[in-house]
Motif scaffolding. Structure first.
Motif, PDB file in Angstrom:
ATOM      1  N   GLU A 116       0.835  -1.193   0.000  1.00  0.00           N
ATOM      2  CA  GLU A 116       0.000   0.000   0.000  1.00  0.00           C
ATOM      3  C   GLU A 116       0.875   1.251   0.000  1.00  0.00           C
ATOM      4  OE1 GLU A 116      -3.117  -0.330  -0.349  1.00  0.00           O
ATOM      5  OE2 GLU A 116      -3.251  -2.498   0.023  1.00  0.00           O
ATOM      6  N   ARG A 117       0.477   2.261  -0.789  1.00  0.00           N
ATOM      7  CA  ARG A 117       1.267   3.482  -0.869  1.00  0.00           C
ATOM      8  C   ARG A 117       1.359   4.194   0.466  1.00  0.00           C
ATOM      9  NH1 ARG A 117      -0.292   6.540  -6.561  1.00  0.00           N
ATOM     10  NH2 ARG A 117       0.472   4.921  -7.967  1.00  0.00           N
ATOM     11  N   ASP A 118       0.277   4.161   1.246  1.00  0.00           N
ATOM     12  CA  ASP A 118       0.279   4.836   2.536  1.00  0.00           C
ATOM     13  C   ASP A 118       0.693   3.915   3.673  1.00  0.00           C
ATOM     14  OD1 ASP A 118      -1.876   3.191   2.608  1.00  0.00           O
ATOM     15  OD2 ASP A 118      -3.348   4.730   3.141  1.00  0.00           O
ATOM     16  N   LEU A 119       1.219   2.721   3.334  1.00  0.00           N
ATOM     17  CA  LEU A 119       1.713   1.739   4.311  1.00  0.00           C
ATOM     18  C   LEU A 119       0.610   1.250   5.240  1.00  0.00           C
ATOM     19  CD1 LEU A 119       5.136   3.355   5.307  1.00  0.00           C
ATOM     20  CD2 LEU A 119       4.615   1.824   3.414  1.00  0.00           C
ATOM     21  N   SER A 120      -0.642   1.358   4.798  1.00  0.00           N
ATOM     22  CA  SER A 120      -1.752   0.891   5.622  1.00  0.00           C
ATOM     23  C   SER A 120      -1.923  -0.621   5.463  1.00  0.00           C
ATOM     24  CB  SER A 120      -3.044   1.607   5.215  1.00  0.00           C
ATOM     25  OG  SER A 120      -3.383   1.290   3.872  1.00  0.00           O
ATOM     26  N   GLY A 121      -2.734  -1.192   6.321  1.00  0.00           N
ATOM     27  CA  GLY A 121      -2.996  -2.626   6.245  1.00  0.00           C
ATOM     28  C   GLY A 121      -1.869  -3.446   6.830  1.00  0.00           C
ATOM     29  N   ASP A 122      -2.028  -4.756   6.730  1.00  0.00           N
ATOM     30  CA  ASP A 122      -1.017  -5.666   7.245  1.00  0.00           C
ATOM     31  C   ASP A 122       0.224  -5.637   6.357  1.00  0.00           C
ATOM     32  OD1 ASP A 122      -2.712  -6.463   9.298  1.00  0.00           O
ATOM     33  OD2 ASP A 122      -3.624  -8.047   8.065  1.00  0.00           O
ATOM     34  N   PRO A 123       1.410  -5.858   6.930  1.00  0.00           N
ATOM     35  CA  PRO A 123       2.635  -5.869   6.119  1.00  0.00           C
ATOM     36  C   PRO A 123       2.615  -6.990   5.088  1.00  0.00           C
ATOM     37  CG  PRO A 123       3.150  -5.698   8.462  1.00  0.00           C
ATOM     38  CD  PRO A 123       1.695  -6.028   8.356  1.00  0.00           C
ATOM     39  N   GLN A 124       3.206  -6.710   3.938  1.00  0.00           N
ATOM     40  CA  GLN A 124       3.382  -7.747   2.926  1.00  0.00           C
ATOM     41  C   GLN A 124       4.411  -8.762   3.403  1.00  0.00           C
ATOM     42  OE1 GLN A 124       1.831  -8.366   0.173  1.00  0.00           O
ATOM     43  NE2 GLN A 124       3.156  -9.877  -0.815  1.00  0.00           N
ATOM     44  N   THR A 125       5.522  -8.260   3.920  1.00  0.00           N
ATOM     45  CA  THR A 125       6.537  -9.118   4.540  1.00  0.00           C
ATOM     46  C   THR A 125       6.905  -8.523   5.892  1.00  0.00           C
ATOM     47  OG1 THR A 125       8.426  -7.940   3.552  1.00  0.00           O
ATOM     48  CG2 THR A 125       7.461  -9.775   2.282  1.00  0.00           C
ATOM     49  N   SER A 126       7.243  -9.389   6.830  1.00  0.00           N
ATOM     50  CA  SER A 126       7.640  -8.942   8.162  1.00  0.00           C
ATOM     51  C   SER A 126       8.686  -9.912   8.693  1.00  0.00           C
ATOM     52  CB  SER A 126       6.440  -8.875   9.102  1.00  0.00           C
ATOM     53  OG  SER A 126       6.824  -8.443  10.399  1.00  0.00           O
ATOM     54  N   TYR A 127       9.884  -9.381   8.958  1.00  0.00           N
ATOM     55  CA  TYR A 127      10.989 -10.226   9.415  1.00  0.00           C
ATOM     56  C   TYR A 127      11.664  -9.604  10.630  1.00  0.00           C
ATOM     57  CZ  TYR A 127      10.764 -12.906   5.070  1.00  0.00           C
ATOM     58  OH  TYR A 127      10.354 -13.701   4.035  1.00  0.00           O
ATOM     59  N   ASN A 128      11.916 -10.432  11.630  1.00  0.00           N
ATOM     60  CA  ASN A 128      12.849 -10.081  12.700  1.00  0.00           C
ATOM     61  C   ASN A 128      14.219 -10.580  12.257  1.00  0.00           C
ATOM     62  OD1 ASN A 128      10.095 -10.579  14.467  1.00  0.00           O
ATOM     63  ND2 ASN A 128      11.410  -8.961  15.292  1.00  0.00           N
ATOM     64  N   ARG A 129      15.132  -9.635  12.095  1.00  0.00           N
ATOM     65  CA  ARG A 129      16.434  -9.999  11.537  1.00  0.00           C
ATOM     66  C   ARG A 129      17.548  -9.530  12.473  1.00  0.00           C
ATOM     67  NH1 ARG A 129      15.686  -8.857   6.553  1.00  0.00           N
ATOM     68  NH2 ARG A 129      16.071 -10.847   5.517  1.00  0.00           N
ATOM     69  N   VAL A 130      18.490 -10.422  12.732  1.00  0.00           N
ATOM     70  CA  VAL A 130      19.687 -10.110  13.506  1.00  0.00           C
ATOM     71  C   VAL A 130      20.867 -10.062  12.538  1.00  0.00           C
ATOM     72  CG1 VAL A 130      21.252 -10.851  15.343  1.00  0.00           C
ATOM     73  CG2 VAL A 130      18.777 -11.153  15.601  1.00  0.00           C
ATOM     74  N   VAL A 131      21.610  -8.963  12.573  1.00  0.00           N
ATOM     75  CA  VAL A 131      22.731  -8.743  11.656  1.00  0.00           C
ATOM     76  C   VAL A 131      23.996  -8.528  12.494  1.00  0.00           C
ATOM     77  CG1 VAL A 131      23.632  -7.366   9.756  1.00  0.00           C
ATOM     78  CG2 VAL A 131      21.149  -7.624  10.034  1.00  0.00           C
ATOM     79  N   THR A 132      25.019  -9.301  12.212  1.00  0.00           N
ATOM     80  CA  THR A 132      26.299  -9.158  12.908  1.00  0.00           C
ATOM     81  C   THR A 132      27.388  -8.823  11.898  1.00  0.00           C
ATOM     82  OG1 THR A 132      25.688 -10.669  14.686  1.00  0.00           O
ATOM     83  CG2 THR A 132      28.035 -10.289  14.338  1.00  0.00           C
ATOM     84  N   ASP A 133      28.142  -7.747  12.196  1.00  0.00           N
ATOM     85  CA  ASP A 133      29.232  -7.294  11.334  1.00  0.00           C
ATOM     86  C   ASP A 133      30.553  -7.400  12.073  1.00  0.00           C
ATOM     87  OD1 ASP A 133      27.345  -6.542   9.446  1.00  0.00           O
ATOM     88  OD2 ASP A 133      27.204  -4.486  10.183  1.00  0.00           O
ATOM     89  N   ASN A 134      31.573  -7.869  11.360  1.00  0.00           N
ATOM     90  CA  ASN A 134      32.955  -7.770  11.825  1.00  0.00           C
ATOM     91  C   ASN A 134      33.699  -6.941  10.781  1.00  0.00           C
ATOM     92  OD1 ASN A 134      35.819  -9.993  12.131  1.00  0.00           O
ATOM     93  ND2 ASN A 134      35.437  -8.043  13.103  1.00  0.00           N
ATOM     94  N   ARG A 135      34.115  -5.747  11.184  1.00  0.00           N
ATOM     95  CA  ARG A 135      34.700  -4.801  10.237  1.00  0.00           C
ATOM     96  C   ARG A 135      36.135  -4.481  10.624  1.00  0.00           C
ATOM     97  NH1 ARG A 135      31.382   0.425   8.048  1.00  0.00           N
ATOM     98  NH2 ARG A 135      32.667   0.829   6.202  1.00  0.00           N
ATOM     99  N   VAL A 136      37.033  -4.631   9.653  1.00  0.00           N
ATOM    100  CA  VAL A 136      38.445  -4.327   9.853  1.00  0.00           C
ATOM    101  C   VAL A 136      38.854  -3.259   8.842  1.00  0.00           C
ATOM    102  CG1 VAL A 136      40.789  -5.240   9.866  1.00  0.00           C
ATOM    103  CG2 VAL A 136      38.894  -6.677  10.641  1.00  0.00           C
ATOM    104  N   VAL A 137      39.408  -2.161   9.335  1.00  0.00           N
ATOM    105  CA  VAL A 137      39.831  -1.060   8.477  1.00  0.00           C
ATOM    106  C   VAL A 137      41.313  -0.798   8.714  1.00  0.00           C
ATOM    107  CG1 VAL A 137      39.506   1.366   7.861  1.00  0.00           C
ATOM    108  CG2 VAL A 137      37.532  -0.017   8.546  1.00  0.00           C
TER     109      VAL A 137
END
Length: 472
Positions: free
Chosen positions: A18-39
């Protein structure tokens, strides 16, 4: 310098049709993201002064490596009643090597500046892996594995993919400025600038495919599911998806030539003007590379060949020795970046979004105006108040599209946009020598910086306005 950091984010990511983001979500995910960054980075510079002349050679090296793992559990409206688990791993290597030479030569009223540089940037993303497991939640009579997460590598109940991408860019640049003091407090400058950028970008994506995997095998975790033994025993194959639409590889070039002139003069006591104009030509091309000798591609070629006169003027009035008013106006351009032009999907590891460029983008033209009041009430301390306005023709805007529950972000030119606002900033130093007589506090001070900016932006789109995406 070297740094090694870890970061874990627990996020909720949802999409809507939906353009106005109304209604139930099309997709819904609980996501855990882990980064290891070396510079790793390094800077090496050399300088030489010969009388009034100065020579500088600066070299910069940066290598940024990111290892990322993502685990998501959620639902998709297209697969009602099912739970979906996504597991992704990725490795990104980015590198910049930059070297620049600058020469500043002073001969009484004549000033001569010379500069030249070379930069190479690379981005490599080997082994971007993605796995999808599905739990149907059906009773055992209908699905023996209804309470298990499975991946049949067939697309209907899970899938697996892998991608490899490589980017290399070379940038050569140079310029020369010639300034001459025509009279006391009147200086004229002419100059020339050149840059040439060449980029190649390649991304090969594949899907793993199998038919009639045993139920026990469908429940294996990713490293066992695609182990050498499993691949050979059950004839798991690779299907290249990057070859289907001609987006596997691109070559991009941008060459600019610019000549400019300006005059800086004191009109009267306390009133200064800086006015100039820049004439610039630019040729920008982005073309798909036919890796598979198909002889054709559905992707159009970008071919922008434009020239512009870009005037600018700034008027400064020194109201008092520590106070001034400044007004300025200019015309500038904004060219689409290569990544906005290349019709090639890439993953942004920060937002976990897919992006795809639009080869039909055009340059944006901006008219800018600003008025600013500045009060330097003490050394290194100031108060500034400003108002600004921008009018933009063909602004480049991001838009989001949803296809088969997969969200991607693209780019398109809108007809017109405006932006205006105001800003106030203050910088104040507080000496700390009153805290103690110790030498440490005698040379210390606290800096306080505050900024507030208000902006209002609008995009003007009327009925009948159109935009072009990939030639259509």
């Amino acid at each position: 310098g070297i740094s090694n950091k870890w970061r874990t984010r627990d996020t909720l990511q949802q999409t809507s049709v939906e353009r106005d983001l109304s209604g139930d979500p099309q997709t819904s995910y609980n996501r855990v993201v882990t980064d290891n960054r070396v510079v790793v980075n390094g800077l090496l510079g050399f300088g030489l002064e010969i009388g009034e002349h100065k020579l500088r050679w600066t070299n910069l090296y940066i290598r940024d490596t990111l290892k990322q793992a993502r685990l998501a559990l959620g639902t998709d409206a297209n697969q009602q009643g099912r739970d979906i688990m996504k597991q992704d791993t990725a490795w990104y290597e980015r590198q910049l090597i930059n070297t620049q030479f600058v020469g500043e030569f002073h001969f009484d009223q004549l000033k001569f500046d010379l500069r030249g540089g070379y930069a190479n940037s690379q981005r490599e993303a080997p082994y971007e892996r993605s796995f999808t497991y599905v739990r149907t939640n059906l009773p055992t009579a209908q699905d023996p594995l209804g309470d298990k997460f499975v991946n049949d590598l067939g697309g209907s109940r899970g899938d697996a993919s892998i991608a490899f991408s490589d980017l290399n860019e070379d940038l050569w640049s140079g310029g020369v400025d010639l300034s001459y003091e025509l009279a006391p407090r009147i200086t004229a400058t002419v100059g020339y600038a050149y840059s040439d950028t060449h980029r190649t970008s390649e991304r090969r994506s594949f899907q793993f495919r199998a038919s009639n995997l045993p139920l026990a095998v469908q429940q294996l975790r990713p490293d066992y599911l695609l182990s050498d033994a499993t691949i050979q025993l059950y004839d798991i194959t690779l299907l290249e998806t990057s070859a289907q639409d001609g987006t596997a590889a691109f070559a991009a070039d941008l060459t600019t030539h610019a000549g400019y002139a300006q005059v800086q003069a004191e009109l009267t006591s306390g009133v200064n003007i800086n006015a100039g104009v820049r004439y610039e030509t630019a040729k920008q091309t982005v073309a798909p590379i036919d890796l598979f000798n198909t002889g054709s591609s559905a992707i159009v070629t970008t071919n922008l060949n434009n020239d512009y006169f870009l005037p600018a003027v700034t008027l400064t009035w020194e109201v008092a020795p520590d106070m001034q008013l400044r007004a300025s106006g200019s015309k500038t351009i904004a060219r689409p970046q290569f990544r906005e032009l290349v019709a090639q999907v890439y993953q942004d590891p920060e937002s976990n979004r897919l992006y795809r460029g639009n080869p039909s983008l055009t340059d944006s033209e901006l008219w800018n105006a600003e008025a600013r009041y500045e009060w330097y009430f003490d050394k290194d301390q100031r108060l500034s108040v400003a108002g600004f306005y921008k009018s933009i023709d063909n602004p480049i805007e991001a838009f989001t599209s949803l296809s088969d529950s997969s969200v991607s972000t693209g780019f398109a030119n809108a007809p017109k946009a405006t932006l205006y606002g105001a800003e106030i900033e203050v910088q104040k130093y507080v000496p700390l020598d009153t805290l103690s007589d110790a030498p440490f506090w005698q040379s210390r001070r606290l800096v306080l910086i505050g900024n507030y900016t208000y902006t209002q932006s609008d995009i003007s789109v009327r009925d009948g306005d159109t935009t072009v995406i990939n030639g259509v």
